[in-house]
Design an enzyme around this catalytic site. Structure first.
Site, short mmCIF file in Angstrom:
data_model
loop_
_atom_site.label_atom_id
_atom_site.label_comp_id
_atom_site.label_asym_id
_atom_site.label_seq_id
_atom_site.Cartn_x
_atom_site.Cartn_y
_atom_site.Cartn_z
N ARG A 137 23.39 -21.68 24.52
CA ARG A 137 22.00 -21.94 24.94
C ARG A 137 21.87 -22.01 26.47
O ARG A 137 21.11 -22.81 27.01
CB ARG A 137 21.46 -23.22 24.28
CG ARG A 137 19.98 -23.13 23.95
CD ARG A 137 19.43 -24.37 23.27
NE ARG A 137 19.92 -24.53 21.92
CZ ARG A 137 20.14 -25.70 21.31
NH1 ARG A 137 19.89 -26.83 21.95
NH2 ARG A 137 20.56 -25.77 20.09
N ARG B 282 16.19 -25.02 28.10
CA ARG B 282 15.21 -25.92 28.70
C ARG B 282 15.72 -26.71 29.90
O ARG B 282 14.92 -27.33 30.60
CB ARG B 282 14.70 -26.89 27.62
CG ARG B 282 13.72 -26.24 26.67
CD ARG B 282 13.08 -27.28 25.79
NE ARG B 282 13.87 -27.53 24.60
CZ ARG B 282 13.72 -28.59 23.81
NH1 ARG B 282 12.83 -29.52 24.11
NH2 ARG B 282 14.46 -28.73 22.74
N ARG C 71 8.25 -21.08 29.48
CA ARG C 71 7.99 -21.82 28.24
C ARG C 71 6.57 -22.38 28.22
O ARG C 71 5.94 -22.47 27.16
CB ARG C 71 9.02 -22.94 28.12
CG ARG C 71 9.02 -23.65 26.78
CD ARG C 71 10.22 -24.59 26.71
NE ARG C 71 10.26 -25.32 25.47
CZ ARG C 71 9.71 -26.50 25.28
NH1 ARG C 71 9.04 -27.08 26.26
NH2 ARG C 71 9.82 -27.10 24.11
N ASP D 73 16.26 -16.00 18.51
CA ASP D 73 16.40 -17.15 17.62
C ASP D 73 16.92 -16.64 16.28
O ASP D 73 16.57 -15.53 15.86
CB ASP D 73 15.06 -17.85 17.42
CG ASP D 73 15.24 -19.18 16.71
OD1 ASP D 73 15.51 -20.18 17.40
OD2 ASP D 73 15.17 -19.22 15.46
N TYR E 19 17.26 -22.96 6.00
CA TYR E 19 15.88 -22.99 6.49
C TYR E 19 14.92 -22.37 5.49
O TYR E 19 13.80 -22.87 5.28
CB TYR E 19 15.77 -22.28 7.84
CG TYR E 19 16.38 -23.06 8.97
CD1 TYR E 19 15.74 -24.19 9.47
CD2 TYR E 19 17.59 -22.69 9.54
CE1 TYR E 19 16.30 -24.92 10.51
CE2 TYR E 19 18.14 -23.42 10.58
CZ TYR E 19 17.50 -24.53 11.05
OH TYR E 19 18.05 -25.25 12.07
#
Lengths: 351, 351
Positions: free
Chosen positions: B35, B39, B48, B84, B161
């Site tokens: 990652r 962020r 973002r 993703d 998921y």
């Protein structure tokens, strides 16, 4: 409040749990279920709707009643006193709220040396008197027919909540303190450890038959950090309790099966296992020095009856009778049918 | 949109990542960060705030720009295409929403045979054309100076998921389907596997230098269930991709270090490790058959500079140079200072 109803507690006198923990021969595999007094039980939900979480923990009659509930349904080999690991930080002067369906919230977490001054080592017989009372009442209710387990969180796990202020996937804030301010971390862990020692001694004094230490967040640490931030504090608790009481101690370090050899060397009587650890691996890592407890994936209680039965049999056969206590690998979840718990217990007993 | 700025990408030509994966000698330890486009980067936060998550994934210019951002700051040895794992179920006809700060939500999860009819195996070059375009653009931007990693979720992780409908601590609903309706589970896993094979082949065809399969929820399974519900599908992917492409494949099964011997036997080139697994344990479990990648606790990026440096050095020295790629043990979290990422990379390079 509903009176404690002892009439249905028959068919007990099952000392196998205690026998196994004291290294005595036994013919059957003892079984209990982590969080056996919990939300999957309709009778628990009745009390949950009526009383807040800490009312349930802090009212001895309620804690006793809840402790007894699963024993009325199932032939469990041990009771575990209904309580919560967070009564310890609460007793140390840190506010703990439990928001239903959210989890614990500690509005004023401990993150600085100044915060640490707010944390004291309480007189547990005063601050946690309600636990002692609940033990006394539960012992009467159990009438020496079923052994009683008392528990506490590990210092590392309590530290996680006290510093983070709530549940977390990673407990970053807790770790950040260890990695950047080890003096603060050590001092807080010391205080938690001292309180926990006094707390568990009080439980032993009031007659619980075994103690379990839940290191619920041990598995968030690397093996190296586990040796620094969790294991030594568990070791101190075991040493201190064993010095005064000949009481079996079970350590359940979820997700930390890498530490099984070191945990087996602490003097713990038994080690709890989660389901990511095979019976064979656990036996190899502990060299049959300790009793093993666990470790069915709680989600297998959602399986078809055939699958559940087959998996329980496979599990039990992987461990060594006489050195083994059957259980789940973590607490039972709310979405489980009571029939499946019955099936789990019956299958263990049939092995 | 901000133009792709290649000027600051200097000082590269670092083929060590590719060399290690192809078993060639190398003097330095390659390093990248799971990652790494995330962020903690202020420049990522700018984009973002401006674009939704799937806009960022599905607009090739944005995905490229985000992929390049960390390379402008740090001397990383690999880029990883910004995307993703949930673009795969989306391409299979299952709606996926990503709620910022909450996580993924799949409003219509797959739980019955009737639901399964809604799931199709797409033509990935159509349904996921934007990924191919992003690879093409990123390859131009990288100018063969830095190798590019493409990734996908493991079938088990995607299954979690698609059946649960959201993130979960336990993925009970996913497991309940495996344990009570294995036919449905197998059929859905088959569809995911076929799609993932086509998806990863498309990435290889467009020139990515390595593939990583993220089995983020593998560690929720018992060793026995891992053999049934995750490993065979990963094996099928590796077999199918390797049949056509000589491309290194990295498998990262978080929390499933119990499965390292079986994963090492899949033909995977490298295995990612989380931080609960010591270098020594990983080397012993894999018998140096594969390259190892990892595994610093991401929370150590919150440590003091001295502690961070010391722990990175200990980590690197625990692995075998030439069979090792330095990384974190999981994705970097948003609360990390860029200076600490710089320190992590510099320390690896100094070893």
């Amino acid at each position: 409040m509903q009176a404690i109803d002892n009439q249905r507690i028959t068919n007990y006198k099952r000392p196998s749990f205690v026998q196994v923990l004291h290294g005595q021969q036994t013919e059957t595999t003892p079984v209990w279920v982590m969080r056996q007094a919990g939300r999957y039980l309709p009778e628990y939900m009745v009390l949950r709707r009526k009383y807040s979480f800490f009312e349930r923990c802090q009212t001895p009659e309620l804690a006793t009643e809840i402790t007894m509930q699963p024993l009325r349904r199932f032939a469990l080999d041990a009771a575990i006193l209904f309580s919560d690991i967070l009564v310890v930080p609460q007793a140390m002067g840190v506010e703990v709220l439990l928001e239903e369906n959210i989890g614990p919230v500690l509005p004023n977490p401990i993150r600085t040396m100044a915060d640490l001054k707010r944390v004291h080592i309480p007189d547990v017989s005063d601050a946690l008197h309600y636990v002692a009372q609940a033990i006394d009442l539960t012992k009467v209710a159990l009438n020496n027919l079923v052994p009683l387990i008392g528990f506490a969180g590990s210092p590392w796990t309590i530290f996680c909540y006290m510093t983070e202020g709530k549940g977390s996937k990673t407990f970053d804030k807790a770790k950040a303190i260890c990695f950047s301010n080890p003096e603060l971390a050590t001092k807080l862990l010391d205080k938690i450890t001292e309180t926990t020692i006094a707390y568990l001694k009080m439980k032993a004094r009031h007659g619980v038959d075994a103690l379990q230490i839940f290191d619920s967040w041990g598995g968030l640490l690397s093996p190296e950090d586990y040796q620094t931030w969790s294991l030594p504090y568990i070791q101190r608790i075991i040493n201190a309790v064993k010095l005064e009481y000949n009481i079996p101690i079970i350590v359940f370090a979820k997700g930390a099966s890498y530490a099984l050899p070191e945990l087996a060397a602490t003097g713990a009587t038994a080690l709890g296992l989660d389901w990511t650890c095979s019976p064979q691996f656990a036996r190899q890592m502990t060299q049959e020095k300790v009793v093993l407890q666990g470790n069915l994936d709680p989600a297998l209680l959602l399986a078809s009856p055939q699958v559940l039965e087959q998996r329980v049999k496979t599990m039990v056969s992987g461990f060594k009778r006489g050195q083994y206590i059957a259980n789940l690998g973590h607490g039972i979840t709310p979405n489980i049918a009571v029939e499946q718990v019955q099936r789990f217990i019956d299958t263990v007993k049939s092995c």
